[in-house]
Every structure is written in structure tokens, then in C-alpha cells.
Design a protein around this motif. Sequence first.
Motif, PDB file in Angstrom:
ATOM      1  N   LEU A  70     -48.545  18.287  80.034  1.00 31.86           N
ATOM      2  CA  LEU A  70     -48.183  19.652  80.462  1.00 31.86           C
ATOM      3  C   LEU A  70     -48.338  19.776  81.972  1.00 31.86           C
ATOM      4  O   LEU A  70     -47.526  20.405  82.640  1.00 31.86           O
ATOM      5  N   SER A  71     -49.405  19.153  82.516  1.00 30.76           N
ATOM      6  CA  SER A  71     -49.584  19.307  83.965  1.00 30.76           C
ATOM      7  C   SER A  71     -48.531  18.505  84.745  1.00 30.76           C
ATOM      8  O   SER A  71     -48.081  18.944  85.800  1.00 30.76           O
ATOM      9  N   ILE A  72     -48.098  17.374  84.201  1.00 35.59           N
ATOM     10  CA  ILE A  72     -47.000  16.640  84.867  1.00 35.59           C
ATOM     11  C   ILE A  72     -45.727  17.483  84.832  1.00 35.59           C
ATOM     12  O   ILE A  72     -45.046  17.667  85.842  1.00 35.59           O
ATOM     13  N   ARG A  73     -45.421  18.028  83.669  1.00 33.72           N
ATOM     14  CA  ARG A  73     -44.172  18.812  83.547  1.00 33.72           C
ATOM     15  C   ARG A  73     -44.192  20.036  84.457  1.00 33.72           C
ATOM     16  O   ARG A  73     -43.154  20.428  85.002  1.00 33.72           O
ATOM     17  N   ALA A  74     -45.388  20.583  84.647  1.00 31.56           N
ATOM     18  CA  ALA A  74     -45.496  21.781  85.495  1.00 31.56           C
ATOM     19  C   ALA A  74     -45.128  21.476  86.953  1.00 31.56           C
ATOM     20  O   ALA A  74     -44.808  22.376  87.728  1.00 31.56           O
ATOM     21  N   GLU A  75     -45.173  20.195  87.330  1.00 30.57           N
ATOM     22  CA  GLU A  75     -44.828  19.808  88.715  1.00 30.57           C
ATOM     23  C   GLU A  75     -43.313  19.837  88.971  1.00 30.57           C
ATOM     24  O   GLU A  75     -42.880  19.752  90.116  1.00 30.57           O
ATOM     25  N   PHE A  76     -42.526  19.874  87.907  1.00 25.15           N
ATOM     26  CA  PHE A  76     -41.064  19.789  88.064  1.00 25.15           C
ATOM     27  C   PHE A  76     -40.427  21.161  87.826  1.00 25.15           C
ATOM     28  O   PHE A  76     -40.256  21.570  86.667  1.00 25.15           O
ATOM     29  N   PRO A  77     -40.045  21.872  88.884  1.00 32.63           N
ATOM     30  CA  PRO A  77     -39.482  23.215  88.698  1.00 32.63           C
ATOM     31  C   PRO A  77     -38.268  23.240  87.772  1.00 32.63           C
ATOM     32  O   PRO A  77     -38.104  24.178  86.984  1.00 32.63           O
ATOM     33  N   SER A  78     -37.443  22.202  87.808  1.00 39.96           N
ATOM     34  CA  SER A  78     -36.204  22.249  87.018  1.00 39.96           C
ATOM     35  C   SER A  78     -36.464  22.207  85.510  1.00 39.96           C
ATOM     36  O   SER A  78     -35.592  22.580  84.725  1.00 39.96           O
TER      37      SER A  78
END
Length: 409
Positions: free
Chosen positions: A7-15
Motif C-alpha cells: 500500500l505504501s509503494i502504491r501510494a507513491e504513484f499518483p496515477s
Amino acid sequence: MTQSNMLSIRAEFPSLNRLHHGEPLVYFDGPAGTQVPGSVMQAMTAYYVTHNANTHGQFVTTQESDKMLAEMRESVAAFLGARDTSTISIGANMTTLAFSLSRAFARAFKPGDEVVITQLDHEANRGPWLALEERGILVREVALRSDGTLDDEDMRQKITSHTRLVCIGMASNALGTVNNVALARELSSKVGAWLLLDAVHFAPHFLIDVEALQTDFLLCSAYKFYGPHVGLLYARPGLLDQLEPDRLRTQDQHAPFRIETGTQNHAALSGVKAAIEFIAALGHGSTLRQRLAQAMTTIGEHERAVAVELADRLRVIDGLTIYGPGFAGGRRAPTISFTLGRLSAEDVCRRLGERGICAWDGHFYAIRAMEVLGLLDRGGVTRMGICMYNTHDEAKRVAAAIERVRKSA
Ligand SMILES: Cc1ncc(COP(=O)(O)O)c(C=O)c1O
């Protein structure tokens, strides 16, 4: 990778927040270019806001630009396992760098010399070397077998005492095959030929170590590993200075600048540095290289697990055929290509696209491989590319969507 790390990795990608008909888009199009983390976008914006200037001047912004470019080269050297930054050159993209090298090789080789390429490779690692035929250089092709792997025996036959250069991909962007580059190195070294590796599809998924590979040249592209559109070239220490690439008399004549023509895309290059730092932040260690090594292991294990889940779910769909080697037989990139009954790949991708799933159809420029496998005439294959931000839930959603596409066909 734990659920909270994911979840924290995905949160880094705005798209990744983008919705399509109320559902998040699934980005399985990474092999054609990954999504970009916010830190990379911020680095590029910050370059324009604060440091924008040309290089080698006497004022603050030009000096900051010089510093950023030097640091970017350090980061790329760490990413590739290179000992020093004189080995790292920049270009518009991998293809442009390869054509530039090809023109330099044309000046170094003589008629009758031979270059070895493969049937599996992307055209960017074939076309520039096939262009050498105009100079009387013989280009030989290593055969692709029906299981999606290269024929090692054929490679032994094709590399001869006339061979000056062997060009091979590290991983196939079409089938996910990880090639036996150690064999290519062994055979090319025996006859004194240079080895050139296309690491474009390998770089997002596995750690590269140019020293261990003992390669002469290696090419990759930052937009495949969460960065902007920039091509990168590694050339073994001292080698670029022996070549005559196209260049101006006004530019720096020495490696790594010798092959870098014109003004580079500085903002994008600050993004390249930020992309490498973004990856490294997923690992631990006292040096950038150590952090990258650990991060790439974590990324690789996660991607493989998602890809295996997807492959297992796809394999049981009626009429679906996966191409390329299986996951049980060792290293394989998390890229899965398939055909679905009589449906064209374009139809499959359009129907998936309507359901918010981004996946590519066709030959992906690995056109020779599609010809050899007899898939070109039917429009190629559908490709599912897994990268660090893809999840098991996405694999389940995509497999279910493909099953629905099959049923509705
Ligand atoms: C394996 C491989 N090699 C080379 C290239 C060409 O890279 P670029 O777009 O940087 O020219 C690609 C692009 O898709 C690729 O997947």
C-alpha cells in the motif's frame, strides 16, 4: 512483500489513483513504460523551478546543473554496478543510442566481419546492427525455439572467429525469457568479440551487475524503471574512447561524453536520479548499491509471485495459450503473453481496455520472434506486464476479466 508495504509503494504513484468507470485502472502495460512516482515528478519540476540552465558556465544555476548531472551519473553507475561514471553515457532513448553505436561500429569493422543478433530480440537490438550489412558486414541470427528460448547450440555455431560483436537481450519484452548471456559472453570472449546487452526489459525486474556480466556494452531505458524517457549506455572503461561515434568538434571528446550529442534533457535526467533513489529507498544498506541490490530482490520476488498467480489463473482458461518459458524453470521476467482462442490480440485488449485494464497487443517490436513463432499473421499476442506496483488482487481481477472476454466472444 506485506500488504502494508504494498500500500505504501502504491501510494507513491499518483496515477494509480485514477478511476475508469468508477474502478481503478489496472496498469499491466509496464513493459511499454511504467508509471512514475511523485518523487520523480517533483525532481523534474524542481529542476525547472530552481536549477534550469545549460552546463559548464560561471553562474549558480549552470553549476547546479553540472552537479546534478554528475550525481545522476553516480546513481546510474550504482544501478548498473559500474565502477566509475566515465562508463555511463546518456541518450534520447535506447534505440537512438544503438543507432549511434552502429555508425561507430561501421567505422571500426571491415567487410567480411560478422555480427551476431537473435531472433528473439526487440528490433532496437537488431535493426541498428542489420544496418551494418550496407557496409559488407555479415549479420547472423541465433534461432528462437518454439518454447520461446534461444537455441544455445545455434549460438555456438553462429559465433565464429569472424565475429566482432554479439548483441543479445537480457530478457525478452515479448515472452519474458531470460537469456543465457553467460554463454554469449563465454563464446564471444573466446573469439575476441564484443558483447552488447539490451537490458531494457531486464532492468526493472532484476539487479544488473555489469562487472559480473563482463559486458562491453549495455543499454537500457529509464522509462521502463519508473523514470522519464531517457536512454542509458554503459561502455566498458576505455572502450568508447576507441570508437568514432558521430560528434561535434566542439563537444567533450572523451568518454562518457564522446557519444552524447547536443544538449541533454536535464529535467528528465534529474528524474532518472530520483527514480533510482526511489527504488533504492525500498532496500537497506550503507551504500546506494547495497540498497538497490536489496530493493531489486524484494521487487523481483513480489513481481514473480504476482506473475505466477496470474499465469496459474490464465492457464486454466479454455482456449488460452501462454507463450514463452514457464516459471518453474528458473529466472523469468514477470511478463506473460498469450492468445485467446480465435480472438485477435487487439480484440482482447480492446475488451480489457473497456474494463479498465491497460495491456498491449501485437508484436511489441519483437517482430522477428512473432514471425518465427507464427503469431504475426494473427495480430501477435496479448501481453501482461507485472511490475512493482501490481498486486495479487489485480491479477485476480484481470484473470476474471479475461474469462468474461472469452465467454462473451
Ligand atoms: C527489450 C527492449 N529493447 C529495446 C527497446 C527500445 O527502447 P527505447 O524505447 O528506449 O528505444 C524496448 C522498448 O520497448 C524494449 O522493450
